[in-house]
Design a protein around this motif. Sequence first.
Motif, PDB file in Angstrom:
ATOM      1  N   ARG A 130     111.011  38.119  60.177  1.00 34.18           N
ATOM      2  CA  ARG A 130     111.958  36.986  60.398  1.00 34.18           C
ATOM      3  C   ARG A 130     112.717  37.117  61.155  1.00 34.18           C
ATOM      4  O   ARG A 130     113.749  36.510  61.880  1.00 34.18           O
ATOM      5  CB  ARG A 130     113.042  37.379  58.273  1.00 34.18           C
ATOM      6  N   GLU A 131     113.461  38.953  61.567  1.00 32.73           N
ATOM      7  CA  GLU A 131     113.690  39.467  62.928  1.00 32.73           C
ATOM      8  C   GLU A 131     113.775  39.492  64.121  1.00 32.73           C
ATOM      9  O   GLU A 131     113.360  39.295  65.026  1.00 32.73           O
ATOM     10  CB  GLU A 131     114.632  40.747  62.272  1.00 32.73           C
ATOM     11  N   GLY A 132     112.451  39.380  64.204  1.00 31.24           N
ATOM     12  CA  GLY A 132     111.617  39.755  65.245  1.00 31.24           C
ATOM     13  C   GLY A 132     110.102  39.717  65.327  1.00 31.24           C
ATOM     14  O   GLY A 132     109.914  38.887  64.191  1.00 31.24           O
ATOM     15  N   ALA A 133     109.875  39.747  66.260  1.00 29.53           N
ATOM     16  CA  ALA A 133     107.944  39.606  66.762  1.00 29.53           C
ATOM     17  C   ALA A 133     107.563  41.129  67.450  1.00 29.53           C
ATOM     18  O   ALA A 133     107.833  42.020  68.253  1.00 29.53           O
ATOM     19  CB  ALA A 133     107.562  38.264  67.387  1.00 29.53           C
ATOM     20  N   GLU A 134     105.558  41.553  67.307  1.00 28.58           N
ATOM     21  CA  GLU A 134     105.519  42.112  68.091  1.00 28.58           C
ATOM     22  C   GLU A 134     104.671  41.904  68.094  1.00 28.58           C
ATOM     23  O   GLU A 134     103.150  41.309  67.619  1.00 28.58           O
ATOM     24  CB  GLU A 134     105.103  43.435  67.213  1.00 28.58           C
ATOM     25  N   PHE A 135     103.612  41.677  69.428  1.00 28.97           N
ATOM     26  CA  PHE A 135     102.920  40.973  70.396  1.00 28.97           C
ATOM     27  C   PHE A 135     101.842  41.782  71.179  1.00 28.97           C
ATOM     28  O   PHE A 135     102.626  42.578  71.687  1.00 28.97           O
ATOM     29  CB  PHE A 135     102.936  39.597  71.096  1.00 28.97           C
ATOM     30  N   ILE A 136     100.724  41.983  70.968  1.00 27.83           N
ATOM     31  CA  ILE A 136      99.496  43.217  71.721  1.00 27.83           C
ATOM     32  C   ILE A 136      98.106  42.127  71.382  1.00 27.83           C
ATOM     33  O   ILE A 136      97.651  41.318  71.374  1.00 27.83           O
ATOM     34  CB  ILE A 136      99.090  44.249  70.800  1.00 27.83           C
ATOM     35  N   GLU A 137      97.849  42.714  73.167  1.00 24.34           N
ATOM     36  CA  GLU A 137      97.215  42.012  74.082  1.00 24.34           C
ATOM     37  C   GLU A 137      96.813  42.776  74.963  1.00 24.34           C
ATOM     38  O   GLU A 137      96.676  43.927  75.320  1.00 24.34           O
ATOM     39  CB  GLU A 137      97.603  40.803  74.946  1.00 24.34           C
ATOM     40  N   ARG A 138      94.997  42.573  74.307  1.00 26.68           N
ATOM     41  CA  ARG A 138      93.534  43.042  75.061  1.00 26.68           C
ATOM     42  C   ARG A 138      93.325  42.508  76.398  1.00 26.68           C
ATOM     43  O   ARG A 138      92.740  41.876  75.570  1.00 26.68           O
ATOM     44  CB  ARG A 138      92.775  43.999  73.625  1.00 26.68           C
ATOM     45  N   ARG A 139      92.851  42.386  76.877  1.00 24.89           N
ATOM     46  CA  ARG A 139      93.005  41.746  78.185  1.00 24.89           C
ATOM     47  C   ARG A 139      90.665  42.585  78.750  1.00 24.89           C
ATOM     48  O   ARG A 139      90.537  43.301  78.571  1.00 24.89           O
ATOM     49  CB  ARG A 139      92.810  41.549  79.466  1.00 24.89           C
ATOM     50  N   PHE A 140      90.202  41.630  78.600  1.00 21.80           N
ATOM     51  CA  PHE A 140      88.549  41.575  78.720  1.00 21.80           C
ATOM     52  C   PHE A 140      88.332  41.085  80.375  1.00 21.80           C
ATOM     53  O   PHE A 140      88.191  39.792  80.509  1.00 21.80           O
ATOM     54  CB  PHE A 140      87.676  41.469  78.043  1.00 21.80           C
ATOM     55  N   GLU A 141      87.026  42.028  81.166  1.00 26.05           N
ATOM     56  CA  GLU A 141      86.734  40.984  82.093  1.00 26.05           C
ATOM     57  C   GLU A 141      85.636  41.174  81.979  1.00 26.05           C
ATOM     58  O   GLU A 141      84.901  42.843  82.216  1.00 26.05           O
ATOM     59  CB  GLU A 141      87.021  42.233  83.631  1.00 26.05           C
ATOM     60  N   ASN A 142      84.927  40.341  82.093  1.00 24.32           N
ATOM     61  CA  ASN A 142      82.392  40.594  81.567  1.00 24.32           C
ATOM     62  C   ASN A 142      82.934  41.020  80.717  1.00 24.32           C
ATOM     63  O   ASN A 142      81.760  42.046  80.262  1.00 24.32           O
ATOM     64  CB  ASN A 142      82.286  40.895  82.607  1.00 24.32           C
ATOM     65  N   GLY A 143      83.376  41.149  79.947  1.00 26.28           N
ATOM     66  CA  GLY A 143      83.367  42.668  78.213  1.00 26.28           C
ATOM     67  C   GLY A 143      83.751  42.809  78.097  1.00 26.28           C
ATOM     68  O   GLY A 143      83.066  44.198  77.183  1.00 26.28           O
ATOM     69  N   ASN A 200     108.923  38.843  54.388  1.00 33.30           N
ATOM     70  CA  ASN A 200     109.236  39.553  55.044  1.00 33.30           C
ATOM     71  C   ASN A 200     109.155  39.717  56.815  1.00 33.30           C
ATOM     72  O   ASN A 200     109.284  39.139  57.695  1.00 33.30           O
ATOM     73  CB  ASN A 200     110.275  40.495  55.504  1.00 33.30           C
ATOM     74  N   ILE A 201     107.422  39.344  56.290  1.00 33.53           N
ATOM     75  CA  ILE A 201     106.811  39.027  57.576  1.00 33.53           C
ATOM     76  C   ILE A 201     105.313  37.976  57.289  1.00 33.53           C
ATOM     77  O   ILE A 201     104.504  37.954  56.256  1.00 33.53           O
ATOM     78  CB  ILE A 201     106.101  40.248  57.735  1.00 33.53           C
ATOM     79  N   PRO A 202     106.661  36.466  57.217  1.00 34.09           N
ATOM     80  CA  PRO A 202     105.788  34.967  56.508  1.00 34.09           C
ATOM     81  C   PRO A 202     104.201  35.179  57.857  1.00 34.09           C
ATOM     82  O   PRO A 202     103.853  34.487  57.390  1.00 34.09           O
ATOM     83  CB  PRO A 202     106.522  33.990  57.178  1.00 34.09           C
ATOM     84  N   LEU A 203     104.167  36.199  58.699  1.00 34.54           N
ATOM     85  CA  LEU A 203     102.925  35.028  59.283  1.00 34.54           C
ATOM     86  C   LEU A 203     102.671  36.146  60.260  1.00 34.54           C
ATOM     87  O   LEU A 203     103.412  36.902  61.432  1.00 34.54           O
ATOM     88  CB  LEU A 203     103.309  33.818  60.880  1.00 34.54           C
ATOM     89  N   ARG A 204     101.219  36.861  60.505  1.00 38.82           N
ATOM     90  CA  ARG A 204     100.130  37.227  61.373  1.00 38.82           C
ATOM     91  C   ARG A 204      98.766  37.141  61.369  1.00 38.82           C
ATOM     92  O   ARG A 204      98.523  36.143  61.326  1.00 38.82           O
ATOM     93  CB  ARG A 204      99.848  38.376  60.357  1.00 38.82           C
ATOM     94  N   VAL A 205      98.792  37.109  62.620  1.00 41.15           N
ATOM     95  CA  VAL A 205      97.726  36.040  64.100  1.00 41.15           C
ATOM     96  C   VAL A 205      96.855  37.240  64.595  1.00 41.15           C
ATOM     97  O   VAL A 205      97.443  38.489  65.248  1.00 41.15           O
ATOM     98  CB  VAL A 205      98.611  35.500  64.745  1.00 41.15           C
ATOM     99  N   ALA A 206      95.676  37.056  64.566  1.00 40.04           N
ATOM    100  CA  ALA A 206      94.691  37.296  65.659  1.00 40.04           C
ATOM    101  C   ALA A 206      93.713  36.840  65.970  1.00 40.04           C
ATOM    102  O   ALA A 206      93.547  35.537  65.321  1.00 40.04           O
ATOM    103  CB  ALA A 206      93.601  38.351  64.362  1.00 40.04           C
TER     104      ALA A 206
END
Length: 250
Positions: free
Chosen positions: A221-234, A13-19
Amino acid sequence: MCLIGFEWQPGTNIPLRVAANRDEFYARPTAALAWWPEGDILAGCDLQAGGTWMGVSADGRFAALTNYRNPSANKVDAPSRGQLVVDFLRERGSAAQYLAVLREQAGRYNGFNLLVYDGRQLLAYESYTDRLLRFGRGIHAVSNAGFDTPWPKLNKLKASLAEAGQDTSALFAVLENADLAPDSQLPGTGVPLVLERALSAIFIQTPTYGTRGSSLLVLSREGAEFIERRFENGKFTEENHFKFEFSGLT
């Protein structure tokens, strides 16, 4: 995007995870993870060249890109590699069809690794070796050499992803690991030793260049969850979080 770890479990049901981490010069203008104006792509945006390093489409396609580190072979007039991600996300054909066409024109670009998922197949292309890849079940990774090249940070990332499992906090802690590899384990990629040391970390920090964003993506299979953390100068600046159901089958 300069470091991508992914777990491939086809038929589940969750074919792909990405980090993944995106490393870039701090001065290069970048837009945060968001839906693009056309509403078809969820991704950050390189405001200098207009492409992206990693994204997912409204109907469940995924692509991510890393540069191949070989300074002596860089072409100053090469087109932006970030457009390759955009082109695939807007493509209607299969991953195999897209890569077959791309392979014929890959020499126009500076070296890259491209990972693509069309909702069914997960494939990759290494332009420097002109190699098409399929993946077995499990955890894989790529940085600025070929897929699963045993660089210290790739080995560390793969082991840590297996240990962290689905724990979001633990996964982000993995992506923020700034430990350097010992000199004896450093690859030789054509950059000065002091820079090779700095680039050996999962989370890179130098005075002008480093990790600008960390991303976690779960594709079911049905959808996605996408989380982004942003950094400036570390330093952490913001987090963006999206969860959605796919608009249709790819």
